[in-house]
Design an enzyme around this catalytic site. Structure first.
Site, PDB file in Angstrom:
ATOM      1  CG  HIS A 121      -1.888   0.990   1.410  1.00 37.36           C
ATOM      2  ND1 HIS A 121      -1.623   2.290   1.743  1.00 37.36           N
ATOM      3  CD2 HIS A 121      -3.243   0.918   1.273  1.00 37.36           C
ATOM      4  CE1 HIS A 121      -2.748   2.975   1.811  1.00 37.36           C
ATOM      5  NE2 HIS A 121      -3.759   2.166   1.529  1.00 37.36           N
ATOM      6  CG  ASP A 198       0.644  -2.314   6.204  1.00 36.08           C
ATOM      7  OD1 ASP A 198      -0.346  -2.531   6.929  1.00 36.08           O
ATOM      8  OD2 ASP A 198       0.603  -1.628   5.170  1.00 36.08           O
ATOM      9  CD  GLN A 201      -6.903  -4.425   3.992  1.00 37.66           C
ATOM     10  OE1 GLN A 201      -7.863  -5.179   4.163  1.00 37.66           O
ATOM     11  NE2 GLN A 201      -7.061  -3.131   3.784  1.00 37.66           N
ATOM     12  CE  LYS A 224      -7.273  -0.003   6.286  1.00 43.42           C
ATOM     13  NZ  LYS A 224      -8.039   0.295   5.086  1.00 43.42           N
ATOM     14  CB  CYS A 361      -3.704   3.025  -1.760  1.00 42.35           C
ATOM     15  SG  CYS A 361      -4.941   4.271  -1.489  1.00 42.35           S
TER      16      CYS A 361
END
Ligand code: PMP
Length: 416
Positions: A121, A198, A201, A224, A361
């Site tokens: 991202h 990261d 998600q 999220k 993104c």
């Protein structure tokens, strides 16, 4: 547990279902909020509002206790060794910026390499790119194959003695693939390389154990994972965070201030300048409690939805899946031959179907795949099998408009 039980926890669907049902398939962008999260945030502002860590009064002490208890809960949720390793941020984006900026002050030097992957991202590219430009570092990229799956067979030549840091997403937001982060981290460890994951998600869909992963830093966003916007987490190994300088300066993060100099607090406060997002922290705590309580039901529902989605989509002529259906969270990206993604998004919206089209993104990923973008369905536990079948039906109908068959074109031509 019934499918409707999970859905009933999310009041937004009751409201919108009154007239036309809304198929919300944009969960990768943000998730809806269960009643427990909304109640927790409401209760804070209506009954408990006070600042944390400041005053001697009862309300402040209660707010501080709830706030710090949530830090312990978050530490337990991702299996951090201590709550001192949990730093509150605004979200994943701020977590990346924080760690990139403090590492740049003394831990990264000219000539060092930072390894990213081709499917990151932008939030996990641009901060690193900026510090690379400022400090003479080099970015090295783990490539993807023609489906957008990371190619790690050559990882030994990518992560080497020259590497200072590897920053990699746990799950691709654009395609839903679960990346082989354990393998990548193991290679990094061989060279004593720092690792940042990261997890934006991942956290809503998988159990995350930072000790098992053996990463140095891990980030995610509350919104999220059914929590409020504007709150996020940066996990960092205590010994590393201890050795890093503060990020922003101000109240809360200081120990003593005088005009001759300032000393800073220890962990985690030295990274948290100013009044934090207290309601956001408490709301995130409620969201993670919701996930903990319903983990098995969430997983079962997501699996059922994803299987039905893939089956439904496979019946579409000219569809091309991106990513790896066998190694994915419940997210699927696709393109359809001869169909413009934006047109499809607009027409589906007219049928109350919310999904995301575009580059998600992740422009470098789209460039690597040689496409402009994809259509992305990202599912969540409150979606229903009926949502999936309705979506597939509507998609087929919409495609008849966007991609008339040769027979319908002939009919149109005869009418001219
Ligand atoms: N990384 C990934 C993989 C993401 O999916 C996102 C959000 N789409 C981000 C980072 C940025 O998260 P936020 O906007 O919540 O800071």
């Amino acid at each position: 547990m019934s499918e409707s039980f999970l859905r009933q926890q999310f009041p937004i669907f009751q409201q919108l279902n009154d007239d036309k049902s809304w198929v919300y398939f944009d969960n990768g962008a943000t998730t809806q909020k269960p009643q427990i999260v909304i109640d927790t945030v409401n209760r804070f502002y209506s009954q408990q509002n006070a600042n944390v860590h400041r005053a001697s009064h009862r309300a402040s002490a209660a707010a501080t206790e709830a706030f710090e208890q949530t830090r312990k809960d978050v530490a337990a949720f991702i299996n951090a060794r201590s709550e001192k390793e949990i730093i509150w941020t605004k979200g994943t984006t701020e977590s990346v910026n924080l760690i990139a900026s403090v590492l740049a002050k003394g831990h990264l030097s000219s000539g060092d390499e930072i390894v990213l992957s081709a499917l990151e991202h932008h939030a996990n590219i641009v901060p690193w790119q900026q510090i690379a430009n400022e400090h003479g570092l080099r970015l090295k990229i783990i490539p993807v194959d023609e489906n957008g799956v990371l190619k790690v067979d050559n990882i030994k030549n990518v992560i080497t003695n020259k590497t200072a840091l590897v920053a990699i997403s746990h799950v691709s937001n654009a395609l839903g693939n679960i990346n082989p982060v354990a393998l990548i981290i193991a290679q990094a460890k061989k060279h004593g390389v720092l690792t940042f994951v990261d997890g934006a998600q991942a956290v809503a869909h998988m159990s995350v154990d930072v000790q098992a992963l053996d990463c140095d830093f891990y980030a995610f966003s509350g919104h999220k994972v059914f929590g409020p916007t504007g709150i996020g987490v940066l996990y960092g190994r205590q010994v590393l965070l201890d050795g890093l300088p503060p990020y922003q300066m101000g109240g809360e993060m200081i120990e003593k201030v005088s005009f001759s100099g300032t000393t800073f607090q220890g962990l985690p406060f030295k990274f948290e300048a100013g009044t934090p997002n207290i309601a956001g922290v408490l709301g995130l705590g409620a969201a993670l409690a919701f996930v903990r309580q319903h983990r098995a039901a969430i997983h079962t529902q997501e699996q059922a939805l994803y299987t039905a989605l893939i089956e439904g989509l496979q019946s579409i002529d000219g569809i091309r899946f991106w990513g790896e259906t066998s190694n994915s969270i419940c997210t699927q990206s696709f393109t359809i031959e001869g169909v413009n993604n934006q047109d499809l998004g607009v027409l589906l919206n007219e049928h109350n179907i919310a999904l995301r089209v575009g580059h998600h993104c992740a422009m470098p990923l789209m460039e690597a795949l040689g496409i402009e973008g994809t259509v992305r369905i990202s599912l969540s536990c409150y979606n229903t099998l009926e949502d999936v079948s309705r979506f597939v039906d509507v998609l087929k109908r919409v495609l008849c408009t966007l991609r008339p068959t040769s027979s319908s074109v002939e009919v149109l031509a005869r009418q001219d």
